[in-house]
Design an enzyme around this catalytic site. Structure first.
Site, PDB file in Angstrom:
ATOM      1  N   HIS A   1      47.965  58.359  36.618  1.00  0.00           N
ATOM      2  CA  HIS A   1      48.761  59.005  35.574  1.00  0.00           C
ATOM      3  C   HIS A   1      49.980  59.675  36.225  1.00  0.00           C
ATOM      4  O   HIS A   1      49.870  60.206  37.331  1.00  0.00           O
ATOM      5  CB  HIS A   1      47.913  60.048  34.828  1.00  0.00           C
ATOM      6  CG  HIS A   1      48.571  60.498  33.565  1.00  0.00           C
ATOM      7  ND1 HIS A   1      49.589  61.419  33.556  1.00  0.00           N
ATOM      8  CD2 HIS A   1      48.378  60.119  32.268  1.00  0.00           C
ATOM      9  CE1 HIS A   1      49.997  61.593  32.302  1.00  0.00           C
ATOM     10  NE2 HIS A   1      49.283  60.819  31.504  1.00  0.00           N
TER      11      HIS A   1
ATOM     12  N   GLU B   1      53.481  54.003  30.350  1.00  0.00           N
ATOM     13  CA  GLU B   1      53.785  55.351  29.867  1.00  0.00           C
ATOM     14  C   GLU B   1      55.116  55.819  30.461  1.00  0.00           C
ATOM     15  O   GLU B   1      55.144  56.334  31.596  1.00  0.00           O
ATOM     16  CB  GLU B   1      52.701  56.343  30.314  1.00  0.00           C
ATOM     17  CG  GLU B   1      51.346  56.114  29.703  1.00  0.00           C
ATOM     18  CD  GLU B   1      50.557  57.428  29.587  1.00  0.00           C
ATOM     19  OE1 GLU B   1      50.043  57.675  28.503  1.00  0.00           O
ATOM     20  OE2 GLU B   1      50.485  58.187  30.564  1.00  0.00           O
TER      21      GLU B   1
HETATM   22  P1  13P Z   1      51.467  62.554  24.893  1.00  0.00           P
HETATM   23  O1  13P Z   1      50.810  61.634  23.883  1.00  0.00           O
HETATM   24  O2  13P Z   1      51.127  63.981  24.713  1.00  0.00           O
HETATM   25  O3  13P Z   1      52.926  62.284  24.985  1.00  0.00           O
HETATM   26  O4  13P Z   1      50.848  62.162  26.327  1.00  0.00           O
HETATM   27  C1  13P Z   1      50.786  60.836  26.710  1.00  0.00           C
HETATM   28  C2  13P Z   1      49.954  60.736  27.923  1.00  0.00           C
HETATM   29  O5  13P Z   1      50.325  61.244  28.968  1.00  0.00           O
HETATM   30  C3  13P Z   1      48.679  60.036  27.811  1.00  0.00           C
HETATM   31  O6  13P Z   1      48.128  59.771  29.065  1.00  0.00           O
END
Ligand code: 13P
Length: 239
Positions: free
Chosen positions: A86, A158
């Site tokens: 992450h 992401e």
């Molecule tokens: P948000 O949905 O709060 O933007 O976070 C995304 C995330 O980091 C999921 O791993």
């Protein structure tokens, strides 16, 4: 149907987790994955129907690693998924590609599905480097993995600038990076992978996001801690 994975990060205390479980008990959550803090994994498995994942695991197996939680321990708790790489761990814990390779291998050995995160920051996006960055993040790990495990790994795209900001790429932008990821792994290793989108997914944008067929689901942060919002997103991803 799209896979819904909630990454609850460290947003919730114990009583909040109990509230969340109570407030989502009226729907079928058996097809959604919740990744709480490890200390709450047992609670979810005891009190809810969610499939449960972890947010991280150790690079090492069981043994002398103070403060870590190994893939074997996660398996013994009943975790079925685990997030790896992450951006918050890349940034805050300075985790790197060689660590992700170890974590992914440990997870696969322990029958846990890794969710491997990639994504560019705002500066990289503005310089049109999203695919370059994501491609590099994938290759630095995948070149050291045995191709036989690749189809077991889920990738989560992401964009860092979208996490927790309410900003979100356009559908064509998400589609472009997602198909780039799938083609890269197909062309280089001959393997098909599932790709999730993550970053500010919520009940207001999930219908629009659902128009992107190529995306296999969502990795959801903030909205996965709000029962009504998470239920709504789950209901929209069932078909
Ligand atoms: P948000 O949905 O709060 O933007 O976070 C995304 C995330 O980091 C999921 O791993």
């Amino acid at each position: 149907m799209k896979l819904v994975v909630g990454n609850q990060k460290t947003y919730l205390n114990r009583s909040d987790v109990l509230d969340f479980i109570n407030h989502t008990s009226d729907v079928d959550c058996s097809r959604a994955v919740v990744c709480p803090s490890d200390i709450y994994i047992d609670m979810y498995l005891d009190k809810s129907k969610y499939v449960v994942g972890a947010q991280n695991c150790s690079c090492k197996g069981n043994g002398a690693s103070t403060g870590e939680i190994s893939a074997e321990q996660l398996n013994s708790l009943g975790a079925s998924y685990c997030i790896v790489a992450h951006s918050e761990r890349r940034a805050d814990q300075h985790e790197t590609g060689d660590m992700f390779v170890k974590k992914i291998n440990n997870l696969i050995e322990n029958n846990i599905i890794p969710i491997f995160c990639v994504g560019e920051n705002l500066d990289e996006k503005e310089r049109n480097l999203s695919k370059d960055v994501v491609g590099k993040q994938i290759l630095e790990v995948y070149d050291s993995l045995d191709p036989s495990i690749m189809e077991k790994i889920i990738i989560a795209y992401e964009p860092i600038w979208s996490i927790g900001t309410g900003k979100i790429p356009t559908n064509p932008e998400i589609e472009d990076v997602t198909s780039y990821i799938k083609d890269l792994i197909q062309d280089k290793y001959g393997k098909r992978v599932a790709v999730l989108y993550g970053g500010s997914v919520n009940m207001k944008n999930v219908d629009t996001l659902n128009e992107i067929d190529i995306v296999d689901g969502y990795l959801i942060g903030g909205a996965s801690t709000k029962p009504e919002e998470f239920k709504y997103i789950m209901s929209k991803c069932e078909r």
